[in-house]
Design a protein around this motif. Structure first.
Motif, PDB file in Angstrom:
ATOM      1  N   LYS A  17      -9.860  75.883 -36.431  1.00  0.00           N
ATOM      2  CA  LYS A  17      -9.945  74.568 -37.071  1.00  0.00           C
ATOM      3  C   LYS A  17      -8.717  74.255 -37.922  1.00  0.00           C
ATOM      4  N   VAL A  18      -7.602  74.949 -37.670  1.00  0.00           N
ATOM      5  CA  VAL A  18      -6.358  74.655 -38.364  1.00  0.00           C
ATOM      6  C   VAL A  18      -5.692  73.460 -37.673  1.00  0.00           C
ATOM      7  N   PRO A  19      -5.265  72.434 -38.411  1.00  0.00           N
ATOM      8  CA  PRO A  19      -4.602  71.278 -37.784  1.00  0.00           C
ATOM      9  C   PRO A  19      -3.366  71.695 -36.991  1.00  0.00           C
ATOM     10  N   LYS A  20      -3.046  70.900 -35.947  1.00  0.00           N
ATOM     11  CA  LYS A  20      -1.958  71.266 -35.047  1.00  0.00           C
ATOM     12  C   LYS A  20      -0.642  71.488 -35.783  1.00  0.00           C
ATOM     13  N   ARG A  21      -0.287  70.594 -36.707  1.00  0.00           N
ATOM     14  CA  ARG A  21       0.986  70.747 -37.414  1.00  0.00           C
ATOM     15  C   ARG A  21       1.019  72.047 -38.207  1.00  0.00           C
ATOM     16  N   ARG A  22      -0.103  72.374 -38.839  1.00  0.00           N
ATOM     17  CA  ARG A  22      -0.164  73.614 -39.613  1.00  0.00           C
ATOM     18  C   ARG A  22      -0.098  74.824 -38.686  1.00  0.00           C
ATOM     19  N   ARG A  23      -0.714  74.720 -37.486  1.00  0.00           N
ATOM     20  CA  ARG A  23      -0.648  75.828 -36.531  1.00  0.00           C
ATOM     21  C   ARG A  23       0.802  76.149 -36.181  1.00  0.00           C
TER      22      ARG A  23
END
Length: 237
Positions: free
Chosen positions: A119-125
């Protein structure tokens, strides 16, 4: 008040694994094993000793016939498939001999796949994947695809993918099996560096040189723990 001690990263109690047959094949025969957080352990033994079955049971890819399997205090042997899948994605990272990278994806995108179920946002991933690649010495290869990387670099990408979600346990299956001796030594050094940083890693291997370099060795034979260097050292006067 002092905080209660954290549970072991992995704890197996009287684990049995049988496969159907006449008679049934007992691949694991009453295995007890405890691996504490921060340990670097080798599991070794001849072909047919139970190492592969042990890997599958430790990684929740297979269920024991009897006995208890706990990962970071979670009893996983009786969980539903759905719950088990969630626990596996959060608590266990895998490194395979064949790398299993996505051919058309860059190193950073391959590593980011390790966070898809978190559930980590794409940008943070992408940010976390880049940081993890830096951690394994590949900050200069973020946008290279697997066919543009050496075998050792591909294995480092695979190790970064296993580490990116900060799992309780990393399982490495023959991580030097497809590498030449020089590259194997660099992966061996990386495992020690990650261990020094606090990662909990279990290496299943036929590579005696790699196993001998690790702080703890657990040797299997006929589905049982034949020797555990940690227990041997604590039993000495």
């Amino acid at each position: 008040m002092n905080a209660p001690p954290s549970p072991p990263a992995l704890e197996l109690t009287d684990v049995v694994k049988e496969y159907p047959g006449n008679p049934p094949v007992r691949a694991l025969d009453g295995v007890d094993l405890r691996v504490d957080t921060g340990e670097l352990t080798a599991i070794v033994g001849p072909s047919g000793s139970g190492k592969s079955t042990m890997l599958h049971v430790m990684g929740t890819l297979d269920r024991p016939t009897n006995g208890s399997v706990k990962i970071a205090g979670h009893e996983v042997s009786s969980m539903s498939d759905r719950r088990l899948s969630g626990v596996r994605s959060r608590l266990v990272g895998f490194v395979f001999q064949q790398f299993f990278l996505l051919d058309g994806a860059t190193a950073i995108d391959n590593v980011a796949t390790g966070l898809l179920y978190s559930k980590v946002p794409k940008r943070r991933r992408q940010v976390v994947a880049a940081e993890t690649l830096q951690r394994v010495g590949l900050g200069h290869r973020l946008h290279h695809r697997p066919n543009e990387l050496s075998g050792g670099e591909r294995q480092r990408v695979a190790i970064a993918r296993a580490l990116v979600a900060r799992p309780a346990l990393v399982l490495a299956d023959e991580p030097t099996g497809n590498l030449d001796s020089s590259t194997s030594e660099s992966i061996q050094a990386l495992l020690h560096e990650l261990h020094a940083e606090g990662a909990t890693i279990i290496v299943v291997t036929h590579d005696n040189e790699l196993a001998d370099s690790l702080p703890r060795q657990v040797r299997f034979r006929d589905g049982r723990v034949e020797h555990d260097s940690a227990l041997a050292s604590t039993s000495r006067p």
